[in-house]
Design an enzyme around this catalytic site. Structure first.
Site, mmCIF file in Angstrom:
data_model
loop_
_atom_site.group_PDB
_atom_site.id
_atom_site.type_symbol
_atom_site.label_atom_id
_atom_site.label_comp_id
_atom_site.label_asym_id
_atom_site.label_seq_id
_atom_site.Cartn_x
_atom_site.Cartn_y
_atom_site.Cartn_z
ATOM 1 N N SER A 266 0.916 -1.125 0.006
ATOM 2 C CA SER A 266 -0.080 0.040 -0.099
ATOM 3 C C SER A 266 0.843 1.375 0.056
ATOM 4 O O SER A 266 1.641 1.411 -0.897
ATOM 5 C CB SER A 266 -0.933 0.015 1.193
ATOM 6 O OG SER A 266 -2.007 0.612 0.926
ATOM 7 N N HIS A 411 -7.662 -5.791 0.741
ATOM 8 C CA HIS A 411 -6.531 -4.986 0.742
ATOM 9 C C HIS A 411 -5.650 -5.318 1.971
ATOM 10 O O HIS A 411 -6.089 -5.043 3.172
ATOM 11 C CB HIS A 411 -7.041 -3.364 1.047
ATOM 12 C CG HIS A 411 -5.691 -2.392 1.059
ATOM 13 N ND1 HIS A 411 -5.096 -2.260 -0.147
ATOM 14 C CD2 HIS A 411 -5.227 -1.957 1.838
ATOM 15 C CE1 HIS A 411 -4.271 -1.274 0.417
ATOM 16 N NE2 HIS A 411 -4.312 -0.774 1.376
#
Ligand code: GCU
Length: 433
Positions: A266, A411
């Protein structure tokens, strides 16, 4: 002149050299708009690059300058001196004797930084020669990777979301809470090492820079960042480079210095790609679910709600980039590059973009376009790039040197992601390079 004055003078020369390109670039107002993804092989003045020599001598330095000037800010210079202040511990019985775990505290001088960088290193005990290693930056501190009692517990700020954190500080309860994201046992089983550090050692991910290393590089009288001074991502990328220095200087016997891979998830993945783009010692890069400001295009319609736009990222996380980047919030098509050019800076080194179906925010389809848009530079090197046109089947690694992977789910960084990372590294970073 006193020794310290000499050191300062040298530091200023080094600093101003790192900004050499800034003066050569047009200002924002005179940048043309272009809706299409910029061709990495066309220089800012329109000249087409068609040889590796011209790429290396002209376009690569130009792109490195452009990305730093307009997006991430200029990385601080390499310190004049880095020292291992202390090897905090070494444990060769880690993972039932399969690995050696150690942690070192690094200090930097010239300029003298008060911040210390802790590097957690795990290396397999069974090896027939130097091992390939991943360099990674973590979200919650080295102590979160394993519940080993000797790993230094971060004393500075940590995210509220880190398990076990109380009042934004780590506690004993935080130990080992990210073990499932890092999978040390799998990394060791597959014959790799991992050198990991915490982003907050260099700059806690808060809205200002007062707690980071950035002010140590301000000019006399400067109280805040100049428009192209390093944002947090550039500072963290500098951290990857310092860990690579550490491996070169302290671990060249056990680590295969030609097989250093960088990885991050990320915002840390955005950092991974920048770190690799700016340092050829990084032989392979895996920016995992990195998205906007990393692996996803900046050129997306500014009113799109399903994917992150640069206006959204600059509003929510203004400290990640340099102040110049916000100039492009409403007009991303004025950027003199897109993220395909950041990938191209890694050529001919392997790069894997990995994604998850429920992570639409990171624009997994747009990322495919960024890899395709870097392909021509890999072609220049005869390196076999990327001609995938749409999302591959879930769980399949596709591409060659430029790879893409998408799985179902959220995620996150998980064991199945690491399996894909290791498969990619096995293929693209064979021993004996
Ligand atoms: C937010 C941000 C992303 C970033 C992510 C992360 O979702 O919008 O750009 O990648 O945080 O770092 O987890």
């Amino acid at each position: 002149m006193l020794k310290s004055h000499w050191m300062m003078a040298i530091a200023w020369v080094a600093l101003s050299c790192s900004h050499l390109f800034a003066a050569e670039f047009p200002d924002f107002a005179s940048l043309p708009s272009r809706a299409e993804t910029p061709d990495p092989l066309v220089m800012l003045d329109g000249t087409k690059v068609s040889t590796v020599a011209d790429w290396n001598a002209k376009r690569k330095p130009e792109l490195k300058g452009l990305f730093q000037n307009f997006m991430y800010g200029y990385l601080p210079p390499k310190p004049q001196r880095s020292v291992v202040e202390e090897v905090i511990f070494t444990d060769n019985t880690f993972l039932d004797g399969k690995a050696t775990l150690s942690e070192s505290r690094l200090a930097f001088f010239g300029p003298d930084l008060k911040h210390r960088l802790h590097v957690l290193l795990v290396v397999p005990n069974k090896k027939s020669g130097p091992v390939p290693v991943f360099v990674g930056m973590n979200f919650c501190g080295n102590h979160a990777l394993a519940s080993h009692p000797k790993i230094h517990l971060v004393e500075s700020w940590v995210y509220k979301s880190c398990v076990g954190s109380e009042m934004e500080r780590a506690t004993e309860k935080s130990r080992g809470t990210q073990a499932e994201a890092w999978n040390l046992d799998l990394i060791i089983e597959r014959g790799y090492g991992l050198a990991c550090f915490y982003s907050g050692d260099l700059d806690p991910d808060t809205a200002d820079f007062s707690d980071g290393i950035e002010p140590s590089y301000y000019k006399p009288g400067q109280t805040g960042p100049a428009p192209s001074d390093a944002g947090a991502i550039a500072t963290w990328a500098w951290g990857y480079h310092r860990v690579v220095d550490f491996l070169f200087e302290q671990h060249s016997k056990e680590i295969d210095l030609k097989r250093i891979a960088a990885v991050g998830h990320s915002r840390n993945g955005k950092t991974t790609l920048l770190a690799a783009a700016l340092d050829d010692r990084i032989a392979l890069a895996i920016p995992h679910q990195a998205g906007c400001g990393g692996t996803a295009p900046s050129r997306v319609a500014i009113d799109r709600k399903d994917v992150e736009t640069i206006r959204r990222i600059n509003t929510a996380f203004p400290h990640w980039f340099c102040d110049n980047f916000a100039l492009f919030n409403e007009t991303p098509d004025k950027l003199p590059f897109d993220q395909n050019c950041l990938v191209a800076l890694c050529a001919p080194r392997p790069v894997l973009f990995s994604n998850a179906t429920e992570d639409q925010w990171a624009n997994p389809d747009g990322q495919i376009d960024m890899l395709r848009g870097a392909d021509a530079v890999y072609g220049l090197f005869g390196a076999g790039g990327f001609n995938v046109k749409e999302r591959p089947e879930l769980g399949q690694l596709v591409g060659t040197k430029l790879g893409y992977f998408i799985r179902d789910g959220k995620h996150s960084m998980e064991r199945r992601d690491w399996t894909a990372f290791l498969d990619f590294a096995d293929k693209q970073l064979p021993s004996g390079r």
